[in-house]
Design a protein around this motif. Structure first.
Motif, short mmCIF file in Angstrom:
data_model
loop_
_atom_site.label_atom_id
_atom_site.label_comp_id
_atom_site.label_asym_id
_atom_site.label_seq_id
_atom_site.Cartn_x
_atom_site.Cartn_y
_atom_site.Cartn_z
N ILE A 424 0.83 -1.21 0.00
CA ILE A 424 0.00 0.00 0.00
C ILE A 424 0.87 1.26 0.00
O ILE A 424 0.56 2.25 -0.67
CB ILE A 424 -0.97 -0.02 1.21
CG1 ILE A 424 -2.00 -1.14 1.01
CG2 ILE A 424 -1.67 1.32 1.37
CD1 ILE A 424 -2.91 -1.36 2.21
N LEU A 425 1.98 1.24 0.75
CA LEU A 425 2.92 2.37 0.75
C LEU A 425 4.19 2.04 -0.03
O LEU A 425 5.20 2.73 0.11
CB LEU A 425 3.26 2.78 2.18
CG LEU A 425 2.16 3.51 2.95
CD1 LEU A 425 2.63 3.91 4.34
CD2 LEU A 425 1.65 4.73 2.20
N ASP A 426 4.12 1.00 -0.85
CA ASP A 426 5.20 0.66 -1.78
C ASP A 426 6.54 0.49 -1.07
O ASP A 426 7.56 1.03 -1.51
CB ASP A 426 5.30 1.73 -2.87
CG ASP A 426 6.08 1.24 -4.09
OD1 ASP A 426 6.14 0.00 -4.30
OD2 ASP A 426 6.64 2.08 -4.81
N LEU A 427 6.54 -0.29 0.01
CA LEU A 427 7.76 -0.56 0.74
C LEU A 427 8.41 -1.85 0.22
O LEU A 427 7.73 -2.80 -0.17
CB LEU A 427 7.46 -0.74 2.23
CG LEU A 427 6.80 0.41 2.97
CD1 LEU A 427 6.60 0.04 4.43
CD2 LEU A 427 7.61 1.68 2.85
N LYS A 428 9.72 -1.86 0.24
CA LYS A 428 10.47 -3.08 -0.04
C LYS A 428 11.18 -3.49 1.25
O LYS A 428 11.90 -2.68 1.85
CB LYS A 428 11.49 -2.85 -1.15
CG LYS A 428 12.30 -4.10 -1.47
CD LYS A 428 13.34 -3.82 -2.56
CE LYS A 428 14.18 -5.07 -2.84
NZ LYS A 428 15.21 -4.81 -3.86
N ILE A 429 10.99 -4.73 1.66
CA ILE A 429 11.58 -5.21 2.91
C ILE A 429 12.34 -6.50 2.63
O ILE A 429 11.79 -7.45 2.08
CB ILE A 429 10.50 -5.45 3.98
CG1 ILE A 429 9.71 -4.16 4.23
CG2 ILE A 429 11.14 -5.95 5.28
CD1 ILE A 429 8.59 -4.28 5.21
N ASP A 430 13.62 -6.52 3.00
CA ASP A 430 14.42 -7.71 2.74
C ASP A 430 14.35 -8.68 3.92
O ASP A 430 13.66 -8.43 4.92
CB ASP A 430 15.87 -7.34 2.40
CG ASP A 430 16.61 -6.68 3.56
OD1 ASP A 430 16.18 -6.83 4.73
OD2 ASP A 430 17.63 -6.00 3.30
N GLY A 431 15.08 -9.78 3.82
CA GLY A 431 15.04 -10.82 4.83
C GLY A 431 15.60 -10.40 6.17
O GLY A 431 15.36 -11.07 7.19
N ASN A 432 16.33 -9.29 6.20
CA ASN A 432 16.89 -8.78 7.46
C ASN A 432 16.03 -7.69 8.08
O ASN A 432 16.49 -6.94 8.95
CB ASN A 432 18.29 -8.24 7.21
CG ASN A 432 19.25 -9.33 6.79
OD1 ASN A 432 19.23 -10.43 7.34
ND2 ASN A 432 20.09 -9.03 5.79
N HIS A 433 14.76 -7.60 7.62
CA HIS A 433 13.83 -6.58 8.12
C HIS A 433 14.31 -5.17 7.81
O HIS A 433 14.05 -4.23 8.57
CB HIS A 433 13.60 -6.74 9.62
CG HIS A 433 12.73 -7.91 9.97
ND1 HIS A 433 12.11 -8.04 11.20
CD2 HIS A 433 12.34 -8.99 9.25
CE1 HIS A 433 11.41 -9.15 11.22
NE2 HIS A 433 11.53 -9.74 10.05
N HIS A 434 14.98 -5.00 6.68
CA HIS A 434 15.48 -3.70 6.27
C HIS A 434 14.50 -3.08 5.28
O HIS A 434 14.20 -3.67 4.24
CB HIS A 434 16.87 -3.84 5.64
CG HIS A 434 17.54 -2.53 5.37
ND1 HIS A 434 17.44 -1.88 4.17
CD2 HIS A 434 18.30 -1.72 6.17
CE1 HIS A 434 18.13 -0.74 4.21
NE2 HIS A 434 18.65 -0.64 5.42
#
Length: 528
Positions: A424-434
């Motif tokens: 919804i806010l176009d976030l990208k989150i990797d496996g390290n919670h970044h």
């Protein structure tokens, strides 16, 4: 009565000074670091150009129409990705700039907002017709006194206050937010004071050196006062030249140049007309020196835009989102009128974003959100519930929720507790919670700041690129440019810096105050 109305209309034209105010192609995994050449310069001039944008700036330079800006760019470092405040309206951005805080701390929510404890709409000047409905005296009171002396939260210190507390003199020229430690008198021109309900003067607090158009000036020979009572680029440039020629430029000066914003609103984001005009005034400033290069000898120049503008579609019916139509089932508060028992909703449109307030207990804020969610032109809708921010979208299923703290960390070292549909806010989150931001730079902190900027039960609506919100008598920019949104098209602005080796790790307007303090005072401790 007819004569007084004519005078009031004339005053409105003079006083409405354009307070509206005001993307990277490649995704970045970390904030930008800006570092420039070494200099022992003891003074800083911060030049804020309203709605300065990368593409028209580069176009004007390539066409040899902006030699002064080209000069500064060649002698400094440049970034096109300075992240603005939110909403991307000048009053909120400039409050963030000089306090180093987001709206949850400085408490200036936007150009137009509803003050719950006073049960009235606060407007700092949102167009001619809106101002007439509020009344010129109320507009003048809001913008000439209440803005700096009441609404800007006293718990935060401005850069003028902080530097003065540490023995560093400052100046403000035509900046909208200028609160400082010294008492000043803003004098209304006599012909207006005698023919309108306005008082002769307003008391305000500013830096030791304060200039604000014809209301208070430094150069007694500065005659650039006809256009918007001196709140124009020519007046500002002459005031700066006066400080330079009389060798009284203080250690820090902020200079605000508004006119590019007006050109972009009319002609759209790619126009260079405003840039060409303001560049001529910058050339006059540089011509005050024997050689332009001499301007770099004793001054660190910081040139920024306050935010971007994005194009609004030409077809009004398609481009303009009339919130009164979307909320026609509710009784909407009329502009300039007191709240009545039957009123249920207040709409304050800030161009490409809007606050919608629930002032009746017969329904929930979620009921309003559900009605607005069906409009495909709206990117998302957000509100507070308990300690979490709730965000929904017509394009994406479910809800996104977040609050500060938690196991997720973004590129600005801010930690968050997040749940739900992050798309919804176009976030990208990797496996390290970044967390990486894409369409909404620093979106979590900026949205949180706006939603906690004021009291009341309200929601935020943010438009997709190409669209603009309107309410009763709102200014319209179909076929031109507008801002206000959290989208990167409204949020990323250029920055040019000359003459300092102080790096800035987080390239956001909210970080500039702390950086400038470091530039000027080294290891000075922040005063809270």
């Amino acid at each position: 009565m007819i004569y007084r109305l004519i005078i009031l209309v004339f005053l409105s034209i003079l006083l409405i000074i354009g307070f509206s105010h005001h993307g990277a192609k490649n995704e970045r995994s970390s904030p930008i670091v800006l570092q420039t050449k070494d200099s022992a310069s003891p003074k800083v001039v911060l030049l804020v150009i309203d709605s300065l944008m990368d593409k028209p700036l580069k176009k004007a330079i390539q066409e040899d129409k902006a030699p002064a800006l080209e000069f500064f760019l060649k002698h400094g470092l440049y970034s096109k990705e300075l992240v603005s405040s939110y909403p991307t309206m000048s009053v909120t951005i400039d409050s963030t700039l000089i306090t180093g805080t987001n709206p949850d701390k400085h408490k200036i929510p936007g150009l137009v907002w509803f003050k719950e404890d006073e049960q009235r709409i606060i407007s700092y000047g949102n167009g001619f017709f809106e101002t007439l409905k509020y009344g010129v005296p109320e507009f003048a009171q809001n913008s000439l006194f209440q803005f700096n002396n009441v609404d800007l939260d006293s718990n935060v210190k401005t850069i003028h206050e902080e530097l003065d507390n540490n023995g560093v003199q400052t100046a403000s020229i035509n900046a909208l937010i200028y609160r400082g430690n010294y008492k000043h008198t803003l004098k209304i021109p006599k012909f207006l004071a005698k023919t309108t309900p306005l008082p002769d003067q307003y008391q305000t607090k500013g830096p030791k050196i304060l200039s604000f158009g014809d209301l208070i000036r430094l150069d007694p020979k500065n005659n650039h006062v006809i256009n918007r009572l001196g709140l124009n680029d020519a007046f500002a440039a002459q005031e700066l030249k006066y400080l330079l020629k009389n060798d009284v430029l203080p250690e820090f000066t902020i200079l605000y140049m508004p006119e590019n914003d007006h050109a972009v609103h009319r002609k759209g984001p790619m126009t260079t007309k405003g840039i060409e005009k303001l560049d001529k005034h910058l050339q006059e400033v540089l011509n005050a020196y024997p050689k332009w290069e001499n301007a770099l000898d004793t001054i660190i120049w910081i040139i920024i835009g306050d935010g971007n503008q994005s194009a609004v579609k030409k077809n009004k019916k398609e481009a303009l989102i009339d919130l009164r139509e979307a909320l026609s089932d509710y009784n909407v508060l009329k502009l300039g009128e007191p709240v009545r028992n039957k009123d249920e909703v207040v709409i304050t449109a800030n161009e490409r974003m809007a606050y919608v307030y629930k002032i009746n207990n017969d329904f929930s804020i979620k009921d309003i959100a559900n009605k607005l969610q069906t409009d495909s032109r709206i990117a998302w809708i957000a509100w507070k519930k308990n300690d979490m921010v709730q965000v929904i979208s017509g394009r994406h299923k479910g809800t996104f929720q977040f609050k500060p703290g938690g196991s997720y960390k973004d590129v600005y070292d801010q930690t968050w507790d997040i749940k739900g549909n992050r798309a919804i806010l176009d976030l990208k989150i990797d496996g390290n919670h970044h967390i990486s931001y894409r369409n909404y730079p620093d979106g979590l902190a900026r949205l949180y700041g706006a939603l906690h900027s004021q009291k009341g039960d309200f929601l935020i609506v943010d438009a997709k690129p190409g669209y603009e919100f309107i309410g009763e008598s709102s200014p319209e920019h179909a076929g031109g440019g507008a801002h206000g949104s959290m989208h990167k098209d409204d949020s990323l602005t250029p920055m040019i810096v000359t003459g300092t080796d102080k790096s800035i790790d987080h390239l956001r307007i909210v970080d500039l105050k702390r950086w400038i303090l470091d530039v000027l005072e080294g290891d000075i401790k922040q005063i809270n």
